[in-house]
Design a protein around this motif. Structure first.
Motif, mmCIF file in Angstrom:
data_model
loop_
_atom_site.group_PDB
_atom_site.id
_atom_site.type_symbol
_atom_site.label_atom_id
_atom_site.label_comp_id
_atom_site.label_asym_id
_atom_site.label_seq_id
_atom_site.Cartn_x
_atom_site.Cartn_y
_atom_site.Cartn_z
ATOM 1 N N ILE A 6 33.725 -3.357 -19.182
ATOM 2 C CA ILE A 6 34.138 -4.590 -18.500
ATOM 3 C C ILE A 6 35.655 -4.718 -18.454
ATOM 4 O O ILE A 6 36.215 -5.158 -17.447
ATOM 5 C CB ILE A 6 33.503 -5.832 -19.187
ATOM 6 N N ASP A 7 36.348 -4.346 -19.523
ATOM 7 C CA ASP A 7 37.814 -4.443 -19.540
ATOM 8 C C ASP A 7 38.440 -3.549 -18.479
ATOM 9 O O ASP A 7 39.402 -3.935 -17.818
ATOM 10 C CB ASP A 7 38.358 -4.086 -20.931
ATOM 11 N N GLN A 8 37.883 -2.354 -18.302
ATOM 12 C CA GLN A 8 38.398 -1.436 -17.284
ATOM 13 C C GLN A 8 38.171 -2.013 -15.881
ATOM 14 O O GLN A 8 39.055 -1.943 -15.031
ATOM 15 C CB GLN A 8 37.698 -0.077 -17.407
ATOM 16 N N PHE A 12 41.103 -3.210 -13.221
ATOM 17 C CA PHE A 12 41.154 -2.686 -11.858
ATOM 18 C C PHE A 12 41.181 -3.834 -10.835
ATOM 19 O O PHE A 12 41.970 -3.812 -9.887
ATOM 20 C CB PHE A 12 39.967 -1.764 -11.579
ATOM 21 N N ILE A 13 40.337 -4.835 -11.037
ATOM 22 C CA ILE A 13 40.286 -5.968 -10.096
ATOM 23 C C ILE A 13 41.606 -6.732 -10.104
ATOM 24 O O ILE A 13 42.125 -7.098 -9.044
ATOM 25 C CB ILE A 13 39.093 -6.896 -10.420
ATOM 26 N N ARG A 14 42.171 -6.968 -11.286
ATOM 27 C CA ARG A 14 43.467 -7.675 -11.380
ATOM 28 C C ARG A 14 44.562 -6.946 -10.600
ATOM 29 O O ARG A 14 45.472 -7.577 -10.076
ATOM 30 C CB ARG A 14 43.901 -7.805 -12.834
ATOM 31 N N ALA A 15 44.504 -5.631 -10.543
ATOM 32 C CA ALA A 15 45.533 -4.835 -9.869
ATOM 33 C C ALA A 15 45.408 -4.876 -8.346
ATOM 34 O O ALA A 15 46.289 -4.378 -7.646
ATOM 35 C CB ALA A 15 45.465 -3.388 -10.361
ATOM 36 N N GLN A 16 44.327 -5.480 -7.841
ATOM 37 C CA GLN A 16 44.096 -5.513 -6.394
ATOM 38 C C GLN A 16 44.671 -6.791 -5.774
ATOM 39 O O GLN A 16 44.936 -7.763 -6.466
ATOM 40 C CB GLN A 16 42.598 -5.424 -6.093
ATOM 41 N N THR A 17 44.828 -6.771 -4.457
ATOM 42 C CA THR A 17 45.335 -7.946 -3.735
ATOM 43 C C THR A 17 44.274 -9.040 -3.709
ATOM 44 O O THR A 17 43.081 -8.767 -3.901
ATOM 45 C CB THR A 17 45.693 -7.567 -2.281
ATOM 46 N N LYS A 56 35.656 0.954 -4.530
ATOM 47 C CA LYS A 56 35.476 1.609 -5.822
ATOM 48 C C LYS A 56 34.184 1.055 -6.402
ATOM 49 O O LYS A 56 33.948 -0.147 -6.367
ATOM 50 C CB LYS A 56 36.641 1.324 -6.756
ATOM 51 N N LEU A 57 33.345 1.947 -6.909
ATOM 52 C CA LEU A 57 32.051 1.562 -7.447
ATOM 53 C C LEU A 57 32.060 1.724 -8.962
ATOM 54 O O LEU A 57 32.407 2.779 -9.480
ATOM 55 C CB LEU A 57 30.950 2.447 -6.837
ATOM 56 N N PHE A 58 31.704 0.631 -9.647
ATOM 57 C CA PHE A 58 31.507 0.651 -11.089
ATOM 58 C C PHE A 58 30.038 0.360 -11.335
ATOM 59 O O PHE A 58 29.399 -0.335 -10.544
ATOM 60 C CB PHE A 58 32.338 -0.444 -11.778
ATOM 61 N N LEU A 90 29.310 -13.696 -15.010
ATOM 62 C CA LEU A 90 29.954 -14.548 -16.010
ATOM 63 C C LEU A 90 30.961 -13.778 -16.866
ATOM 64 O O LEU A 90 32.008 -14.311 -17.232
ATOM 65 C CB LEU A 90 28.897 -15.225 -16.880
ATOM 66 N N LYS A 91 30.679 -12.508 -17.161
ATOM 67 C CA LYS A 91 31.631 -11.685 -17.920
ATOM 68 C C LYS A 91 32.924 -11.451 -17.138
ATOM 69 O O LYS A 91 33.986 -11.295 -17.728
ATOM 70 C CB LYS A 91 31.005 -10.331 -18.277
ATOM 71 N N LEU A 92 32.803 -11.415 -15.802
ATOM 72 C CA LEU A 92 33.964 -11.148 -14.951
ATOM 73 C C LEU A 92 34.541 -12.411 -14.317
ATOM 74 O O LEU A 92 35.486 -12.326 -13.525
ATOM 75 C CB LEU A 92 33.570 -10.167 -13.836
ATOM 76 N N ALA A 93 34.005 -13.568 -14.659
ATOM 77 C CA ALA A 93 34.364 -14.822 -13.985
ATOM 78 C C ALA A 93 35.873 -15.055 -13.905
ATOM 79 O O ALA A 93 36.382 -15.488 -12.868
ATOM 80 C CB ALA A 93 33.677 -16.011 -14.666
ATOM 81 N N GLU A 94 36.578 -14.751 -14.963
ATOM 82 C CA GLU A 94 38.028 -14.993 -14.991
ATOM 83 C C GLU A 94 38.759 -14.210 -13.898
ATOM 84 O O GLU A 94 39.631 -14.747 -13.230
ATOM 85 C CB GLU A 94 38.584 -14.618 -16.366
ATOM 86 N N VAL A 95 38.403 -12.950 -13.692
ATOM 87 C CA VAL A 95 39.092 -12.143 -12.676
ATOM 88 C C VAL A 95 38.505 -12.344 -11.278
ATOM 89 O O VAL A 95 39.115 -11.938 -10.290
ATOM 90 C CB VAL A 95 39.117 -10.633 -13.020
#
Length: 155
Positions: A6-8, A12-17, A56-58, A90-95
């Motif tokens: 999840i951190d990775q 990655f999402i934070r680095a995107q526009t 990108k697929l995770f 919910l784990k990714l809600a912040e980003v």
């Protein structure tokens, strides 16, 4: 089984526009292991870079016991897919905040298909926990196609 970092994903999402779109989906497949039915749950995160470039697929594959009595109406397995994709959201809600996000469910609303048995509960659960209206078949490509593809890539 393949495990999701999840951190990775968040990094990655934070680095995107801000125009980057995120699609979350889950699919499952029944498999027999030592005479007992199990389900392989495949979570997929599709990050559509800038909303018009590549993706990108995770993903992650989780194997659990399948307790459904009737394979033609797999309500427990399908709702487990819903719970898993909701938990992922919910784990990714912040980003995900401020981004275009879609939750895709591998459920067919057509009553001719067994997956229709949970359509109301599934949509209500995602609305309640994620505050988004989920997409279902045929518009749920992150669940119907990306998760399937991820499982074959992870194998």
């Amino acid at each position: 089984m393949k495990k999701l970092d999840i951190d990775q994903v968040a990094k990655f999402i934070r680095a995107q526009t801000p125009e980057t779109k995120i699609y979350l989906g889950c699919d499952s497949e029944r498999v027999k292991v030592d005479g007992a039915w199990h389900a392989d749950y495949v979570l997929a995160i599709v990050v559509h870079i800038n909303g018009n470039n590549g993706c990108k697929l995770f993903g992650e594959v989780q194997r659990e016991r399948d307790w459904d009595q009737r394979a033609s109406r797999p309500s427990m397995r399908l709702m487990t897919e819903v719970y898993k994709v909701s938990e992922l959201y919910l784990k990714l809600a912040e980003v995900l905040e401020g981004r275009e996000v879609e939750v895709h469910l591998d459920i067919n609303p057509n009553e001719m298909h067994g997956s229709s048995c949970v359509i109301s509960q599934a949509i209500g659960y995602i609305k309640g926990t994620c505050n988004v209206i989920p997409f279902v078949k045929p518009d749920a490509f992150a669940a119907s196609y990306a998760a399937d593809r991820f499982k074959s890539l992870a194998a």
